[in-house]
Design a protein around this motif. Structure first.
Motif, PDB file in Angstrom:
ATOM      1  N   LYS A 109       0.825  -1.201   0.000  1.00 13.89           N
ATOM      2  CA  LYS A 109       0.000   0.000   0.000  1.00 13.89           C
ATOM      3  C   LYS A 109       0.860   1.252   0.000  1.00 13.89           C
ATOM      4  CE  LYS A 109      -3.811   0.393   2.229  1.00 13.89           C
ATOM      5  NZ  LYS A 109      -4.495   0.564   3.513  1.00 13.89           N
ATOM      6  N   GLN A 120      -2.543   2.777  -4.171  1.00 12.66           N
ATOM      7  CA  GLN A 120      -3.504   2.802  -3.078  1.00 12.66           C
ATOM      8  C   GLN A 120      -4.826   2.155  -3.447  1.00 12.66           C
ATOM      9  OE1 GLN A 120      -2.725   4.355  -0.170  1.00 12.66           O
ATOM     10  NE2 GLN A 120      -1.317   6.002  -0.595  1.00 12.66           N
ATOM     11  N   GLY A 139      -8.962   4.546  -3.782  1.00 12.50           N
ATOM     12  CA  GLY A 139     -10.002   4.755  -2.785  1.00 12.50           C
ATOM     13  C   GLY A 139     -10.619   3.496  -2.211  1.00 12.50           C
ATOM     14  N   LYS A 172     -11.169   0.620   0.281  1.00 18.06           N
ATOM     15  CA  LYS A 172     -10.803   0.385   1.679  1.00 18.06           C
ATOM     16  C   LYS A 172     -10.568  -1.115   1.839  1.00 18.06           C
ATOM     17  CE  LYS A 172     -11.454   4.360   4.017  1.00 18.06           C
ATOM     18  NZ  LYS A 172     -10.484   5.066   3.157  1.00 18.06           N
ATOM     19  N   GLY A 184      -9.363  -4.419   4.200  1.00 17.26           N
ATOM     20  CA  GLY A 184      -9.456  -4.810   5.598  1.00 17.26           C
ATOM     21  C   GLY A 184      -8.926  -6.220   5.800  1.00 17.26           C
ATOM     22  N   SER A 207      -7.485  -2.548   9.649  1.00 17.41           N
ATOM     23  CA  SER A 207      -6.994  -1.995   8.387  1.00 17.41           C
ATOM     24  C   SER A 207      -5.542  -2.405   8.170  1.00 17.41           C
ATOM     25  CB  SER A 207      -7.116  -0.470   8.473  1.00 17.41           C
ATOM     26  OG  SER A 207      -6.743   0.093   7.270  1.00 17.41           O
ATOM     27  N   GLU A 209      -1.763  -2.113   6.715  1.00 13.38           N
ATOM     28  CA  GLU A 209      -1.015  -0.867   6.615  1.00 13.38           C
ATOM     29  C   GLU A 209      -0.073  -0.785   5.421  1.00 13.38           C
ATOM     30  OE1 GLU A 209      -1.453   1.809   8.219  1.00 13.38           O
ATOM     31  OE2 GLU A 209       0.250   2.973   7.513  1.00 13.38           O
ATOM     32  N   GLY A 237     -12.143  -6.300   0.576  1.00 14.32           N
ATOM     33  CA  GLY A 237     -11.973  -5.132  -0.293  1.00 14.32           C
ATOM     34  C   GLY A 237     -11.543  -5.506  -1.690  1.00 14.32           C
ATOM     35  N   SER A 266      -0.476  -3.947  10.378  1.00 16.10           N
ATOM     36  CA  SER A 266      -1.486  -2.938  10.670  1.00 16.10           C
ATOM     37  C   SER A 266      -0.899  -1.889  11.595  1.00 16.10           C
ATOM     38  CB  SER A 266      -2.702  -3.602  11.326  1.00 16.10           C
ATOM     39  OG  SER A 266      -3.711  -2.641  11.582  1.00 16.10           O
TER      40      SER A 266
END
Lengths: 675, 675, 675
Positions: free
Chosen positions: B510, B524, B527, B529, B531, B541, B543, B562, B588
């Motif tokens: 990420k 990324q 947008g 998200k 998990g 989340s 990291e 996700g 995370s």
């Protein structure tokens, strides 16, 4: 004091060497059209004055000076030493100093080493030659030495290192004294030979010894004063009573302006405060603060604005030019020089926004320039002898500024000083800003924020001032350090603990501060919101520090809030003799905190504003033996009404005014009364 | 192991050379008042021990040591080599090394070159002289070598470059081996002469070869161990069975503490973990982690806290001083030395918050210090022989720490290690932190986060441990690298793919990570998200990375969520022999993730906490053959209740307790049972 | 133009020297499996080609080339000069240059000094030897010179300084011309000896003279072109009609690609644009812009993608590999080389995500690679002769890019250029990007954002283009500077003021911009929100500048809003002869602003899209004399429908399509019609 020209020097900087000589005359005609009576020339012209070592060409400048004079424009001539010519660096690379990255290279400006024998020799030669040629030129009104001296803020070359060792030897006489002053027992720095002293700019671990750091800054300041003083001394035999100045870029600076005033006739500075309409009106007070320092530095209680912006950007009101210049006058300026006459086509500042535009036409502020020319031609003479009559003072101290982290942003001495100044300005009166040790008897209130280093002599004077009825404002760590920069073996506020009536055994540094004052285990308090609350309920957020005050006689007038700080003293007052001492154990980023502090002190002392002006209208006063002048400066972009204490003549409009004076956005009024 | 003093060494650092000798005695009197039995002296006193080359002055220190002893205070004497005296640098500038900016200058501390013959010679001389003079001094309890060695983190001077080449030659014997180890075929770095090897600190483009970088860090660590070991060897003939240590500033460090323990008698470190009340209680576990490393590094399963904060700031509860010291004891400390006795008036650490205040009075934590003195005088002896009995272990590996980006902030090996440690602490038991290759048979669970570089030998040991019934936790990229720092030509997790029961053909970084592990086209996810969801629904989340796991026998026990990652394995478990391997394919910033991971593993293994303590109350155990001690540390600022398993004696209060034990904020309890 | 291989070169980079020779053959077998017909080798192999000075070992590479050919894979062979071997640096440290921190050290790559006689000598030797050995090798299809030349962006060593002085002397002939060009009268920089000219990288105060800075960048670009040209010249006698290229990392670069094309046969660049699915589709147009520059730079109207990502991360659709390669083809690529074949195990790029995985297996994008191989084998030949037929052009100018702040982020020339490009792409047509001075007669619309420096010749060409009916788009400060980088003594937009029909006497720089264009007193306007409003009501936020336009004939078609800027012209159009000039007096970070601008211009000119594609589906065209090809590239992650103008053959599916063409996420369609 000589009144050097038509009352007020108004003009700009012009660089004839950048333009074809055939263009010059037309420029001076345009200057006359604006009512300018002065032009600054010669700065940065070394290569044109002395095209090779010892060969001088001055005819061109003489012609420019004469052409200017033909149109009523007198010259401030500059020594051109701020940028050495290529041949000089080629012959003697040591004329430039160096920094932590090594020796300076050629191709920009400054960086000359004030302790380089070759540089001093070359400067002597050009200054002598200029003095001989131009010293008695009747069209020259004054001289500027160099340009914006004191920058870059360090010179670490071998010449400066040698000079620093000599300077230290002169200061301390023995290594024992030096070791003591620097606390050199720490980390085994016990020097046994002067040549062991180094510039620690790339070290294994840790910071400079604070004593050494402070002495370096003193040495640096002294080096520039000596360098400039030497130019002045060489010029004076030639130039009669023409004034000598230099253009400081700022009063929070690497050179002690109070001390430097000893070699100058007037303190000049370059006012690049943001013009009105582009920043909150409170931020416009900043320029006035520098004016107040420059004026009080002296000598002669006057100052000159040596550079100032000549235009405003497209979205700003060009009345800002007018207002900013009258702000200069209000604070006691004897002249204002715009930077610059015409945008250079090339070079590092190409296209710099100037009085003229690129094509030689007048810029958008033409009307304002013309208006200033007319007003100051009319009023400059009358105002020339009016002096500022403040009864509030602040102490500005270069050594504390340097020691507390020079140029370190919003946590530094100078930034906090500005916040205090703005707060005190809310009392609506003129302010003097003087150096520690000055005679304070004329002041009702003296604020000394950040006076951590203080000598016993100064501390005694302040105590006497309070004993005799004065009011002194101190703050965090005041008096804790002696002049070597060492802590006193006393509970803070050290030498002031008795008159402050308290000690501060512990503190909370919400963020790490520059220097080592509040080092130790600290943090944000896990989300706790701290505050400072005044008696009237007004509450503000502390920023970098909350001291853990123990009262020893003082009374608390504002309190901390939040967690374990709840109810502990934040601001105190202590009665001493006929006077009193306020102590402020915190700081804030909120301007309202300083306004509240000023209101609290002003209320207790019964200090009244010069006139009932609303927020945003600055009031400043000057007076002669016969007359009193009140300058009202509407720094806001909207109409304001000022209630006048009594009928007066308003000098700009030449009208009699009384009752409520209506001021449009950015308007200026100059009221005059019999003294 | 020798029990060096009255059970527990309690004291502070004191620098007599900074103060007038007339003041010393009163200081030792005050130390006795607090119950201190130790003082650390001599650190940074080189210029006072040896005012010029070969001339020694030790009388003053002898007097200080004797004065201290008169009041029951024994001395830890330091070799003063961490800051060279001015004359030494003047005579031999090479005693200081340099960095990418060039040679170090004089004026702060450290920066000495551990590979400079002149530095080693000078260090030998002062160490010999101190050994001769003080070796048999009966008031000296132990010795500290140097101060916080291993910083600055690089030395790039010519002496180190030569030494590095020699070190490489010893390691690799042939350039062929070196070229192979470094993958030097890349970018044409095929070395044909040892002298071609450089420190690439200012290169045209690109980073250091990772093999060279890793070897540089190994060399750096070895250099310091050799440097310190040399001091120790010279001292030992003089000092009998007095202990030798140095004060590591951190256990995540530039020197391998497990390896360095080979030349020391005890591992000491400077505990500047934030005191209780200033950070979330979870962050207070950080100090305990360092304690666990220091204790396991040994030798002798004990450690010393060589520096620790002596006061808390104004808004914090000074009980933190008490709690933090008992946390030291709980994890097995044999002593704690506060930094420092008295604030220095000058020098780079002037005003450092200390046991005493600037004026010599006791500071706000006086009561806590006094209480500690009394408690530890009473209990230190009893606890001295109690050892930690952990059944959970973590593997800490310096080479992985260095290779994955040493001191790089929250993405680094050590920061991730801390997060795993805190997660495992939620199991409520003591933890050992040992080096890879250790005997693991006593542990039920071994976590090895970040074990990317691993030798075949270590991998075999771990596999055998699992075969034999152990539980091993691995994570991202584990086993992918061999000890040269090169990738194995295997699908990650490389050498562990078989016991993990999976491969990771692709991954999502990420954010860019240090080093080149996850280089390539990444972003990324516009947008999205992402998990990680556990079976119980808890979701966190990720990291820095989500690996694209392909199961080859393992079972997935937590899943990504996700976009295209939905439902893919995030945490897996694989049955191997009598044991099992957990694999964590992500990380995370949410501590809850690591708690959930620990809960998942602990649940499967049936691991029970030492006692039913609520979150925020740390439980740590020690035992002798006869007694079991349970330390309960309430790291929170509120009252907590702990349900005791059976009646016990609480040693601080000397009361019998049973049922629910009420602990006030920051309280400590030490429970004792028959073993 | 030679059609060098099977229509389209498809392959990867491979470094046989990093692997055991026994592994090579199996790699080429796998390449054939994917349908690859090319491999790039030799880059960075200098130490393996020439293990010591003048001793060559080429057999290994010959064997690799022959093995590759055996499986249908032709070689692009590289000169290996981008990373010098250890022995060369050891013998002649001057082969590496230096930067402001000093000489480059050994241990990474690049940094060679293009003006070092020793470096040139060594490069000659290896290039000659490779030419002799491999020049007529029938399996070599072309040559790459060096690797990603032009980085690092400066070389400040003494060799470059000497060369710069010589370069200046050649350019200016006399110091008078140089002083004039640089505006050297400013700050006294009147040079009287060529040797006085320095690299001012560590100066006392101020920036480089902008004329010197621009000349330095020209010199730097020329140095690399000369360095590469020299390699090409030495190779050509040996290599017949094989192509010569180098792999530019970017087209916004330190070397002028238009000029460099003079020494190359094809412009190649390394396309590391983010793959589809990882960034907004608008950002995927970025690669196409570089393609358009590379294609127009030529020579021969073709370009090569020399490096491109070989895999997508775990959470992205591997169809991105397919789409990105077809985007290359659509814009006119003659080949695409993936970086790289296999992840290196060691070295600074260890584990780089490649076609193969660490264990040698194919990675997740296997299917996409195989599909590309089949499609391009089938269609590469047919498409090889189809050329791009754009009727919209942009002018890209390296000198303006350099002068306005090279590589300065979102405020720079190139970032603004990209925003304009994306806006113009919304017109749905192909775009050429040519250099100023090109023949523009075929274009309906020419946009020249950032054309501040412009020669009189270029300005005349543009004026003639407009007179003859063309439409020209200019923006802020266009035409204000002459080719020396000096401002013209004219009101901006200087030389274009007449055709723009306006002047800009003042401006608002909301933030400081690089360089000195808008220097002066500026600010944010105290919370005022400024805007730009189009006639249709669409409104956008200006970013760095709002010029204060005075119309002199132009008509305003968009207006500023906010405070004193309200209603002032933001975009204007001026009728000139048969054409018109648009002037844009501001910029924005909002892509919608540039779309609105394009819509406004396109609408007035009646420009229609190539086909009615929805946002996110890029349309690009190529044609031969007989056929017209329309490439549709769905850059979005969802299904889209494109309404076709007429029935066509879709080449990938080999189906006839008409009406609405449904495209799945990331789908490509290539439609073919009779011309």
């Amino acid at each position: 004091m000589k009144n050097w020209t038509h009352g007020f020097l108004l003009g700009s900087s012009y660089y004839p060497e950048q333009w074809d000589a055939s263009m010059w005359e037309a420029e001076f005609v345009k200057m006359r059209e604006l009512g300018h009576n002065a032009v600054r020339m010669g700065e940065f012209a070394w290569a044109f004055f002395e095209p090779s070592a010892g060969v001088f060409e001055f005819d061109w400048m003489e012609r420019a000076i004469e052409l200017a004079a033909r149109y009523g424009v007198q010259t401030i001539l500059c020594t051109p030493t701020a940028s050495v010519p290529p041949w000089l660096f080629q012959d003697h690379p040591e004329v430039l100093g160096g920094n932590e990255k090594g020796a300076f290279r050629y191709g920009a400006r400054k960086g000359y080493c004030t302790n380089s024998p070759r540089m001093l020799e070359a400067a002597d030669r050009i200054v002598d030659a200029m003095g001989q040629r131009f010293g008695d030129n009747p069209h020259i009104v004054g001289w500027q030495l160099d340009n914006e001296p004191g920058f870059p803020f360090v010179c670490y070359d071998p010449r400066c290192l040698s000079a620093f060792r000599i300077w230290l030897r002169e200061r301390y006489q023995t290594l024992g004294s030096l070791n003591d002053a620097w606390g050199a027992a720490f980390w085994s720095h016990r020097y046994t030979d002067w040549d062991q002293i180094d510039f620690p700019f790339n070290v294994g671990d840790g910071a400079w010894n604070p004593g050494q750091k402070l002495d370096y800054r003193r040495f640096f300041s002294d080096s520039f004063i000596r360098y400039l003083g030497r130019q002045g001394e060489r010029l004076r035999p030639y130039i009669g009573d023409r004034f000598v100045c230099t253009n400081w870029p700022d009063t929070s600076w690497s050179v002690d302006l109070y001390q430097a005033a000893g070699i100058l006739d007037v303190t000049a500075w370059d006012n690049y405060s943001r013009p009105p309409g582009l920043v909150e009106w409170q931020d416009q007070l900043h320029g006035g603060m520098h004016h107040d320092i420059a004026r009080c530095a002296g000598p002669n209680g006057r100052f000159l604005v040596a550079e100032q912006s000549a235009q405003t950007p497209a979205h700003a009101d060009s009345k800002g030019i007018h207002l900013q210049t009258w702000t200069d006058v209000a604070h006691g300026a004897l002249g204002a020089i715009f930077f610059e006459w015409r945008p250079p086509l090339g070079g590092a500042e190409q296209g710099y926004i100037s009085v003229l535009q690129l094509d030689g036409s007048f810029g958008p502020a033409y009307d304002q320039h013309k208006r200033l020319g007319a007003e100051l031609a009319r009023l400059g003479g009358e105002l020339a002898d009016a002096v500022t009559d403040a009864d509030i003072a602040m102490l500005f101290d270069y050594e504390n500024q340097w020691a507390q982290g020079f140029r370190v942003g919003p946590d530094g001495y100078d930034a906090e000083f500005v916040r205090w100044y703005k707060g005190l300005k809310s009392l609506g009166r003129s302010i003097d800003i003087v150096k520690p040790g000055s005679d304070l008897s004329r002041y009702r209130l003296v604020a000394a924020p950040g006076l951590r280093i203080v000598s016993e002599e100064t501390a005694s004077l302040l105590k006497q001032y309070v004993q005799d009825g004065g009011t002194l404002l101190l703050n965090v760590q005041s008096g804790a350090y002696d002049p070597t920069g060492k802590l006193r073996p006393l509970m803070p506020p050290g030498i002031f603990a008795d008159i402050a009536g308290l000690v501060t055994p512990a503190s909370v540094a919400k963020r790490s501060m520059t220097g080592n004052l509040l080092q130790g285990p600290t943090d944000q308090g896990i989300g706790v919101k701290f505050g400072v609350r005044f008696a009237d309920g007004a509450s503000f957020s502390p920023e970098t520090v909350m001291e853990g005050v123990e009262l020893r006689g003082a009374e608390s007038i504002a309190f901390f809030t939040g967690a374990r700080m709840e109810g502990r003293p934040a601001i105190t007052v202590n009665r001493v003799g006929s006077g009193s001492v306020f102590y402020v154990a915190t700081d804030s980023r909120d301007g309202g905190f300083y306004d509240a502090l000023a209101r609290e002190c002003g209320g207790r002392l019964g200090i009244e504003p010069l006139c009932a002006a609303p927020p945003g209208v600055e009031a400043v006063s000057r007076r002669t033996s016969d007359w009193r002048y009140l300058f009202l400066l509407n720094h806001t972009d909207h109409r304001q009404e000022v209630s006048l204490p009594s009928p007066a003549v308003e000098l700009l409009s030449e009208r009699r005014v009384e009752g409520a004076l209506v001021m449009e956005s950015f308007d200026v009024a100059v009221l005059k009364w019999k003294a």
